[in-house]
Motif scaffolding. Structure first.
Motif, PDB file in Angstrom:
ATOM      1  N   ASN A 126      41.306  48.906  39.186  1.00 32.29           N
ATOM      2  CA  ASN A 126      41.971  47.686  39.614  1.00 32.29           C
ATOM      3  C   ASN A 126      41.231  46.488  39.002  1.00 32.29           C
ATOM      4  O   ASN A 126      40.018  46.408  39.174  1.00 32.29           O
ATOM      5  CB  ASN A 126      41.930  47.604  41.145  1.00 32.29           C
ATOM      6  CG  ASN A 126      42.532  46.335  41.685  1.00 32.29           C
ATOM      7  OD1 ASN A 126      43.273  45.660  40.994  1.00 32.29           O
ATOM      8  ND2 ASN A 126      42.180  46.003  42.918  1.00 32.29           N
ATOM      9  N   PRO A 127      41.868  45.514  38.359  1.00 27.49           N
ATOM     10  CA  PRO A 127      43.307  45.376  38.227  1.00 27.49           C
ATOM     11  C   PRO A 127      43.858  45.881  36.907  1.00 27.49           C
ATOM     12  O   PRO A 127      45.014  45.652  36.606  1.00 27.49           O
ATOM     13  CB  PRO A 127      43.492  43.866  38.312  1.00 27.49           C
ATOM     14  CG  PRO A 127      42.303  43.308  37.616  1.00 27.49           C
ATOM     15  CD  PRO A 127      41.173  44.274  37.912  1.00 27.49           C
ATOM     16  N   SER A 128      43.054  46.566  36.091  1.00 24.28           N
ATOM     17  CA  SER A 128      43.519  46.915  34.751  1.00 24.28           C
ATOM     18  C   SER A 128      44.614  47.966  34.784  1.00 24.28           C
ATOM     19  O   SER A 128      45.451  48.026  33.884  1.00 24.28           O
ATOM     20  CB  SER A 128      42.351  47.433  33.913  1.00 24.28           C
ATOM     21  OG  SER A 128      41.911  48.689  34.393  1.00 24.28           O
ATOM     22  N   LEU A 133      44.041  51.015  34.345  1.00 23.66           N
ATOM     23  CA  LEU A 133      43.620  52.088  33.448  1.00 23.66           C
ATOM     24  C   LEU A 133      43.226  53.321  34.263  1.00 23.66           C
ATOM     25  O   LEU A 133      42.672  53.196  35.352  1.00 23.66           O
ATOM     26  CB  LEU A 133      42.422  51.643  32.610  1.00 23.66           C
ATOM     27  CG  LEU A 133      42.678  50.492  31.638  1.00 23.66           C
ATOM     28  CD1 LEU A 133      41.377  50.068  30.979  1.00 23.66           C
ATOM     29  CD2 LEU A 133      43.685  50.910  30.590  1.00 23.66           C
ATOM     30  N   ALA A 160      50.239  45.125  33.233  1.00 23.77           N
ATOM     31  CA  ALA A 160      49.252  45.483  34.265  1.00 23.77           C
ATOM     32  C   ALA A 160      49.185  44.399  35.337  1.00 23.77           C
ATOM     33  O   ALA A 160      49.103  44.702  36.539  1.00 23.77           O
ATOM     34  CB  ALA A 160      47.878  45.671  33.624  1.00 23.77           C
ATOM     35  N   GLN A 194      50.151  44.889  39.225  1.00 22.71           N
ATOM     36  CA  GLN A 194      49.097  44.578  40.197  1.00 22.71           C
ATOM     37  C   GLN A 194      49.580  43.527  41.192  1.00 22.71           C
ATOM     38  O   GLN A 194      49.298  43.604  42.397  1.00 22.71           O
ATOM     39  CB  GLN A 194      47.862  44.066  39.449  1.00 22.71           C
ATOM     40  CG  GLN A 194      46.655  43.818  40.328  1.00 22.71           C
ATOM     41  CD  GLN A 194      46.095  45.119  40.873  1.00 22.71           C
ATOM     42  OE1 GLN A 194      46.210  46.163  40.213  1.00 22.71           O
ATOM     43  NE2 GLN A 194      45.508  45.073  42.034  1.00 22.71           N
ATOM     44  N   ALA A 234      43.303  40.756  33.871  1.00 19.74           N
ATOM     45  CA  ALA A 234      43.891  41.833  33.061  1.00 19.74           C
ATOM     46  C   ALA A 234      43.582  41.612  31.585  1.00 19.74           C
ATOM     47  O   ALA A 234      43.341  42.575  30.844  1.00 19.74           O
ATOM     48  CB  ALA A 234      45.402  41.903  33.299  1.00 19.74           C
ATOM     49  N   ALA A 273      40.116  42.779  30.942  1.00 18.06           N
ATOM     50  CA  ALA A 273      40.061  44.250  30.877  1.00 18.06           C
ATOM     51  C   ALA A 273      40.595  44.746  29.537  1.00 18.06           C
ATOM     52  O   ALA A 273      40.030  45.666  28.938  1.00 18.06           O
ATOM     53  CB  ALA A 273      40.869  44.852  32.030  1.00 18.06           C
TER      54      ALA A 273
END
Lengths: 277, 189
Positions: free
Chosen positions: A189-191, A193, B53, B57, B82, B85
């Motif tokens: 979270n939040p990616s 993946l 994403a 989310q 995001a 990431a």
């Protein structure tokens, strides 16, 4: 005629940033919709997202905790604790309590940050019983502020009869803890993946109202490991799922045990999860 | 860029679990998210992944949003995380640099030369994703610094220093270019 030297650099930077795509492809919207159709919304437990009724409940819970702490200090002898209430979930089937005294705070695996010497832990008869099965284990929050409590340390250790995971926080308050069996898929979270988690069963350790990052100072308060593989009897892996929007989640991979108990300790604020051997 | 007005009632409807309402929210916000993510990541595919994403989310966490009128700032905060990431993911598996496709540019600014673009692009890619985010929110989205800090969840002082560094780096790249190129070079690309 304008020369290169006459031009305003800020104007050029803005012009540079103005260029570029500004449309999201329809295919991405469709993929989002498909994902949304497969995904349930997370229930909000944090005070910044809860209803007035829920907030009133939290205030009441805080008052109950305060009374429990006073009673514990007056009559208990040991340090105050807040245990998960097994009666909150009627399907819980508590197993027999372990007959051993909890040992000192765990020391097998620790983060790089120095640990604060904690207050005495409660004796065994003060601890909540282990609850077995697929139910959710809950420890109510003791925070009274809208700001998240700050994670400072995570420790894991083996004890006689159980393995213990401890989340330690700055100050004396603790966030809300929910430990729920999670069959996956396991994602960060939040990616979003995917993440590999060792162990079976795996639990989602949902800590709401906590963060390892102090947004006021811009500094990380927790700088230790986010992926523990302590090689204990039951705790196989503890890996951070996310630290975002005051929700600090972890996956706990376990070696077969479905019997857990969870409780909070004060001075400093700590959340404790015990996995029975 | 001009923000799209998001009706709070639509947000509240989505908070109650209405997927069609969230679909409308996503379609109202998606282009703006993509524009921001593209400018931070300088890669259309990565930007799409970050937006996807972020939107998923946002759906999952929507009930934690206290003020429905603050949906867009809240979403942008998720989007920036995001983007962070995605940037880390790219660093892990690829060192290749792909330029933003020129044919997708919304419009070309005559003020910029080919060399300007090249220098700015190189300088921009040397910035951290955190510095880029401040730059994009301030110069492109048009937010004042306190609002940038709020949207990123950082101190105003941190936002100010990141912006200062990023601006200085980009200005330095332009000045270096001006020192090495003749002033009579063709301006438009």
């Amino acid at each position: 005629m304008t020369t290169r030297d006459d031009r305003n650099p800020d104007q050029l930077i803005r012009a540079f940033l103005d260029e570029g795509p500004e449309d999201l492809r329809d295919q991405v919207y469709d993929e989002v919709r498909a994902e949304v159709d497969r995904t349930d919304q997370r229930t909000s437990f944090a005070p910044w997202g809860i209803s007035l009724t829920r907030f009133a409940g939290l205030i009441a819970a805080t008052a109950v905790v305060a009374v429990a702490v006073i009673v514990g200090l007056t009559f208990g002898g040991g340090g105050p604790f807040i245990g998960g209430d097994p009666s909150a979930s009627p399907s819980l089937a508590p197993s027999a309590e372990p007959s051993v005294e909890p040992s000192a705070e765990p020391s097998v695996e620790s983060s790089a940050s120095p640990s604060i010497e904690p207050s005495a832990e409660p004796s065994t008869d003060q601890l909540p019983p282990f609850a077995c099965g697929d139910s959710e284990t809950i420890v109510e929050a003791t925070y009274t502020d809208f700001a998240p409590v700050l994670l400072t340390d995570v420790r894991i250790a083996g004890h006689d009869g159980y393995d213990r995971v401890v989340f330690e926080y700055e100050g004396d308050l603790t966030p809300e803890l929910r430990v729920t069996p999670d069959d996956g898929p396991y994602i960060q979270n939040p990616s979003g993946l995917p993440v590999d988690v060792n162990g079976d069963p795996v639990y989602l350790v949902n800590v709401t109202g906590a963060s390892g990052y102090d947004t006021e100072s811009g500094e990380r308060t927790y700088t230790g490991s986010t992926d523990f593989e302590p090689g204990l009897d039951q705790v196989v892996q503890l890996i951070q799922q996310g630290d975002f929007e005051a929700v600090n989640n972890w996956y706990l991979g376990v070696n077969g045990s479905t019997c857990l108990r969870a409780f909070a300790l004060t001075n400093p604020g700590r959340l404790v999860i015990d996995v029975q051997h | 860029m001009q923000p799209t007005a998001i009706p709070p009632a639509l947000v509240e409807q989505a908070q109650r679990g209405d997927r069609d309402a969230f679909d409308q929210l996503a379609r109202s916000s998606g282009d703006r998210c993509q524009a921001i993510a593209c400018r931070i990541l300088r890669d259309t595919d990565l930007a799409e992944d970050a937006v996807q994403a972020a939107l998923v989310q946002a759906w999952r966490e929507l009930r934690s949003l206290k003020d429905a009128a603050r949906f867009e700032p809240w979403l942008h905060r998720i989007l920036i995380r995001a983007c962070y990431a995605e940037a880390k993911r790219r660093r892990r598996w690829s060192s290749a640099i792909r330029m933003l496709p020129v044919d997708l540019a919304s419009e070309r600014n005559d003020i910029l030369t080919v060399d300007d673009r090249d220098q700015l692009e190189r300088a921009f890619r040397r910035l951290t994703v955190e510095q880029r985010s401040v730059l994009v929110l301030h110069h492109y989205v048009g937010l004042p610094l306190p609002e940038v800090a709020d949207r990123l969840g950082i101190n105003p002082g941190t936002a100010k220093s990141r912006l200062h560094y990023a601006n200085s780096a980009l200005r330095a790249s332009l000045e270096a270019d001006a020192r090495t190129e003749p002033p009579s070079q063709e301006r438009t690309a």
